[in-house]
Design a protein around this motif. Structure first.
Motif, PDB file in Angstrom:
ATOM      1  N   LEU A   1     -19.762 -13.662 -71.221  1.00 17.47           N
ATOM      2  CA  LEU A   1     -19.156 -14.924 -71.621  1.00 17.47           C
ATOM      3  C   LEU A   1     -17.689 -14.661 -71.930  1.00 17.47           C
ATOM      4  O   LEU A   1     -17.368 -13.895 -72.842  1.00 17.47           O
ATOM      5  CB  LEU A   1     -19.850 -15.505 -72.859  1.00 17.47           C
ATOM      6  CG  LEU A   1     -19.227 -16.773 -73.447  1.00 17.47           C
ATOM      7  CD1 LEU A   1     -19.301 -17.933 -72.453  1.00 17.47           C
ATOM      8  CD2 LEU A   1     -19.896 -17.125 -74.764  1.00 17.47           C
ATOM      9  N   ARG A   2     -16.822 -15.267 -71.175  1.00 16.03           N
ATOM     10  CA  ARG A   2     -15.379 -15.141 -71.400  1.00 16.03           C
ATOM     11  C   ARG A   2     -15.018 -16.012 -72.596  1.00 16.03           C
ATOM     12  O   ARG A   2     -15.334 -17.207 -72.620  1.00 16.03           O
ATOM     13  CB  ARG A   2     -14.641 -15.605 -70.140  1.00 16.03           C
ATOM     14  CG  ARG A   2     -13.185 -15.377 -70.188  1.00 16.03           C
ATOM     15  CD  ARG A   2     -12.868 -13.974 -69.714  1.00 16.03           C
ATOM     16  NE  ARG A   2     -11.422 -13.829 -69.673  1.00 16.03           N
ATOM     17  CZ  ARG A   2     -10.795 -12.779 -70.139  1.00 16.03           C
ATOM     18  NH1 ARG A   2     -11.463 -11.766 -70.606  1.00 16.03           N
ATOM     19  NH2 ARG A   2      -9.491 -12.723 -70.093  1.00 16.03           N
ATOM     20  N   LEU A   3     -14.378 -15.419 -73.596  1.00 20.99           N
ATOM     21  CA  LEU A   3     -14.030 -16.144 -74.812  1.00 20.99           C
ATOM     22  C   LEU A   3     -12.526 -16.197 -75.070  1.00 20.99           C
ATOM     23  O   LEU A   3     -12.105 -16.811 -76.048  1.00 20.99           O
ATOM     24  CB  LEU A   3     -14.724 -15.506 -76.022  1.00 20.99           C
ATOM     25  CG  LEU A   3     -16.233 -15.675 -76.081  1.00 20.99           C
ATOM     26  CD1 LEU A   3     -16.836 -14.780 -77.148  1.00 20.99           C
ATOM     27  CD2 LEU A   3     -16.604 -17.127 -76.319  1.00 20.99           C
ATOM     28  N   ALA A   4     -11.733 -15.570 -74.239  1.00 24.13           N
ATOM     29  CA  ALA A   4     -10.285 -15.527 -74.462  1.00 24.13           C
ATOM     30  C   ALA A   4      -9.725 -16.938 -74.584  1.00 24.13           C
ATOM     31  O   ALA A   4      -9.891 -17.766 -73.696  1.00 24.13           O
ATOM     32  CB  ALA A   4      -9.597 -14.793 -73.321  1.00 24.13           C
ATOM     33  N   GLY A   5      -9.113 -17.225 -75.730  1.00 19.06           N
ATOM     34  CA  GLY A   5      -8.495 -18.521 -75.952  1.00 19.06           C
ATOM     35  C   GLY A   5      -9.458 -19.666 -76.204  1.00 19.06           C
ATOM     36  O   GLY A   5      -9.032 -20.809 -76.338  1.00 19.06           O
TER      37      GLY A   5
ATOM     38  N   LEU B   1     -20.034 -10.000 -84.786  1.00 23.74           N
ATOM     39  CA  LEU B   1     -19.087  -9.285 -83.930  1.00 23.74           C
ATOM     40  C   LEU B   1     -17.986 -10.207 -83.417  1.00 23.74           C
ATOM     41  O   LEU B   1     -16.804  -9.831 -83.390  1.00 23.74           O
ATOM     42  CB  LEU B   1     -19.814  -8.614 -82.767  1.00 23.74           C
ATOM     43  CG  LEU B   1     -20.776  -7.478 -83.126  1.00 23.74           C
ATOM     44  CD1 LEU B   1     -21.426  -6.920 -81.859  1.00 23.74           C
ATOM     45  CD2 LEU B   1     -20.086  -6.375 -83.912  1.00 23.74           C
ATOM     46  N   VAL B   2     -18.360 -11.418 -83.019  1.00 23.72           N
ATOM     47  CA  VAL B   2     -17.351 -12.366 -82.541  1.00 23.72           C
ATOM     48  C   VAL B   2     -16.449 -12.794 -83.703  1.00 23.72           C
ATOM     49  O   VAL B   2     -15.225 -12.892 -83.554  1.00 23.72           O
ATOM     50  CB  VAL B   2     -18.004 -13.579 -81.840  1.00 23.72           C
ATOM     51  CG1 VAL B   2     -16.959 -14.638 -81.498  1.00 23.72           C
ATOM     52  CG2 VAL B   2     -18.742 -13.138 -80.586  1.00 23.72           C
ATOM     53  N   THR B   3     -17.019 -13.033 -84.875  1.00 17.30           N
ATOM     54  CA  THR B   3     -16.231 -13.403 -86.052  1.00 17.30           C
ATOM     55  C   THR B   3     -15.211 -12.324 -86.385  1.00 17.30           C
ATOM     56  O   THR B   3     -14.042 -12.624 -86.662  1.00 17.30           O
ATOM     57  CB  THR B   3     -17.144 -13.667 -87.266  1.00 17.30           C
ATOM     58  OG1 THR B   3     -17.988 -14.783 -86.978  1.00 17.30           O
ATOM     59  CG2 THR B   3     -16.333 -13.944 -88.522  1.00 17.30           C
TER      60      THR B   3
ATOM     61  N   ALA C   1      -8.586  -9.359 -84.825  1.00 21.11           N
ATOM     62  CA  ALA C   1      -8.058  -8.877 -83.542  1.00 21.11           C
ATOM     63  C   ALA C   1      -7.522 -10.004 -82.664  1.00 21.11           C
ATOM     64  O   ALA C   1      -7.575  -9.918 -81.455  1.00 21.11           O
ATOM     65  CB  ALA C   1      -9.152  -8.108 -82.803  1.00 21.11           C
ATOM     66  N   ASP C   2      -7.038 -11.069 -83.239  1.00 20.88           N
ATOM     67  CA  ASP C   2      -6.489 -12.195 -82.471  1.00 20.88           C
ATOM     68  C   ASP C   2      -7.486 -12.814 -81.509  1.00 20.88           C
ATOM     69  O   ASP C   2      -7.100 -13.360 -80.481  1.00 20.88           O
ATOM     70  CB  ASP C   2      -5.227 -11.770 -81.711  1.00 20.88           C
ATOM     71  CG  ASP C   2      -4.101 -11.371 -82.654  1.00 20.88           C
ATOM     72  OD1 ASP C   2      -4.003 -11.986 -83.731  1.00 20.88           O
ATOM     73  OD2 ASP C   2      -3.342 -10.449 -82.309  1.00 20.88           O
ATOM     74  N   GLY C   3      -8.748 -12.718 -81.816  1.00 25.23           N
ATOM     75  CA  GLY C   3      -9.785 -13.379 -81.021  1.00 25.23           C
ATOM     76  C   GLY C   3     -10.457 -12.482 -80.009  1.00 25.23           C
ATOM     77  O   GLY C   3      -9.879 -11.506 -79.544  1.00 25.23           O
ATOM     78  N   PRO C   4     -11.697 -12.817 -79.687  1.00 27.85           N
ATOM     79  CA  PRO C   4     -12.448 -12.033 -78.708  1.00 27.85           C
ATOM     80  C   PRO C   4     -12.006 -12.359 -77.288  1.00 27.85           C
ATOM     81  O   PRO C   4     -11.589 -13.481 -77.005  1.00 27.85           O
ATOM     82  CB  PRO C   4     -13.893 -12.474 -78.936  1.00 27.85           C
ATOM     83  CG  PRO C   4     -13.758 -13.884 -79.425  1.00 27.85           C
ATOM     84  CD  PRO C   4     -12.492 -13.914 -80.241  1.00 27.85           C
ATOM     85  N   GLU C   5     -12.100 -11.389 -76.421  1.00 26.03           N
ATOM     86  CA  GLU C   5     -11.845 -11.597 -74.997  1.00 26.03           C
ATOM     87  C   GLU C   5     -13.143 -11.933 -74.265  1.00 26.03           C
ATOM     88  O   GLU C   5     -13.181 -12.820 -73.438  1.00 26.03           O
ATOM     89  CB  GLU C   5     -11.209 -10.348 -74.373  1.00 26.03           C
ATOM     90  CG  GLU C   5      -9.809 -10.064 -74.870  1.00 26.03           C
ATOM     91  CD  GLU C   5      -8.823 -11.119 -74.421  1.00 26.03           C
ATOM     92  OE1 GLU C   5      -8.802 -11.453 -73.218  1.00 26.03           O
ATOM     93  OE2 GLU C   5      -8.063 -11.615 -75.271  1.00 26.03           O
ATOM     94  N   GLU C   6     -14.213 -11.175 -74.589  1.00 24.60           N
ATOM     95  CA  GLU C   6     -15.471 -11.349 -73.856  1.00 24.60           C
ATOM     96  C   GLU C   6     -16.631 -10.877 -74.718  1.00 24.60           C
ATOM     97  O   GLU C   6     -16.508  -9.904 -75.463  1.00 24.60           O
ATOM     98  CB  GLU C   6     -15.426 -10.543 -72.553  1.00 24.60           C
ATOM     99  CG  GLU C   6     -16.649 -10.733 -71.676  1.00 24.60           C
ATOM    100  CD  GLU C   6     -16.528 -10.000 -70.351  1.00 24.60           C
ATOM    101  OE1 GLU C   6     -16.547 -10.674 -69.315  1.00 24.60           O
ATOM    102  OE2 GLU C   6     -16.425  -8.758 -70.366  1.00 24.60           O
ATOM    103  N   LEU C   7     -17.762 -11.560 -74.573  1.00 27.04           N
ATOM    104  CA  LEU C   7     -19.037 -11.152 -75.156  1.00 27.04           C
ATOM    105  C   LEU C   7     -19.944 -10.766 -74.010  1.00 27.04           C
ATOM    106  O   LEU C   7     -20.070 -11.510 -73.038  1.00 27.04           O
ATOM    107  CB  LEU C   7     -19.662 -12.311 -75.949  1.00 27.04           C
ATOM    108  CG  LEU C   7     -21.121 -12.152 -76.383  1.00 27.04           C
ATOM    109  CD1 LEU C   7     -21.305 -10.978 -77.347  1.00 27.04           C
ATOM    110  CD2 LEU C   7     -21.632 -13.452 -77.000  1.00 27.04           C
ATOM    111  N   ARG C   8     -20.550  -9.595 -74.111  1.00 20.61           N
ATOM    112  CA  ARG C   8     -21.510  -9.137 -73.103  1.00 20.61           C
ATOM    113  C   ARG C   8     -22.835  -8.818 -73.777  1.00 20.61           C
ATOM    114  O   ARG C   8     -22.858  -8.228 -74.852  1.00 20.61           O
ATOM    115  CB  ARG C   8     -20.995  -7.889 -72.378  1.00 20.61           C
ATOM    116  CG  ARG C   8     -19.863  -8.160 -71.433  1.00 20.61           C
ATOM    117  CD  ARG C   8     -19.340  -6.905 -70.757  1.00 20.61           C
ATOM    118  NE  ARG C   8     -18.811  -5.918 -71.684  1.00 20.61           N
ATOM    119  CZ  ARG C   8     -17.592  -5.957 -72.226  1.00 20.61           C
ATOM    120  NH1 ARG C   8     -16.770  -6.952 -71.944  1.00 20.61           N
ATOM    121  NH2 ARG C   8     -17.189  -5.016 -73.043  1.00 20.61           N
TER     122      ARG C   8
END
Length: 175
Positions: A44-48, A91-93, A99-106
């Motif tokens: 799941l792409r989460l960037a932005g 982990l996403v939190t 870290a200025d937001g997650p990039e991806e969740l796998r």
């Protein structure tokens, strides 16, 4: 932080049936869990993305449904699924806060474990607050991850552009 298994994301060790790892008979495996291809990965792409924590948790819940973890009738199986959702949220939190937001969740589902990985562009390494102070607000995320998971760790990307925080949960005996 885990020091027992510092492998990079994707290296989960040998699968059952390979050299040195006993295989499970097909009938026993079918009775214990649904048939899921070894090494299945969901991304799941989460960037932005807005609402990254809720999106990550919903994504994990959908995968658990697809993989037969949910709906769970047995209390232990329900607890295992809730642990996965809580770890995904934590982990996403952490990536959002530090870290200025997650990039991806796998999510990586194998015959042995369910592995969650969150990549971000941060340079720091998460660690449980020590000593853990239950009454103090905040700072409980990695303590929760450490308590719920069989192992976890951090892999800094070789090009220096971030890291992947991973956590593994063992599969419940029956779902």
């Amino acid at each position: 932080m885990s020091t027992t298994r510092p492998y990079p994301p994707g290296d989960l060790g040998p699968e059952p049936g390979s050299a040195g790892v006993p295989s499970v008979s097909p009938g026993a495996a079918a009775a214990a869990s649904p048939v899921v291809p070894a090494g299945q990965i969901r991304r799941l792409r989460l960037a932005g993305a807005k609402g990254a924590v809720a999106r990550g948790r919903d994504f994990a819940r959908e995968a658990l449904h697809d993989w037969g973890w949910l709906p769970a009738e047995a209390p232990d199986a329900r607890a295992a699924a809730e642990d996965v959702l809580l770890v995904a949220s934590e982990l996403v939190t952490n990536a959002c806060l530090h870290a200025d937001g997650p990039e991806e969740l796998r999510l990586r589902y194998t015959a042995k474990v369910l592995r969650l990985e969150v990549s971000d562009n941060g340079s720091g390494s998460p660690a449980p607050r020590t000593p853990h102070q239950a009454g103090r607000p905040g700072g409980h995320g990695m303590f929760i991850v450490q308590r719920l998971c069989s192992d976890w760790g951090v892999v800094h990307h070789p090009d220096g552009t971030g890291k992947t925080v991973w956590a593994e949960l063992t599969l419940p005996e029956a779902r």
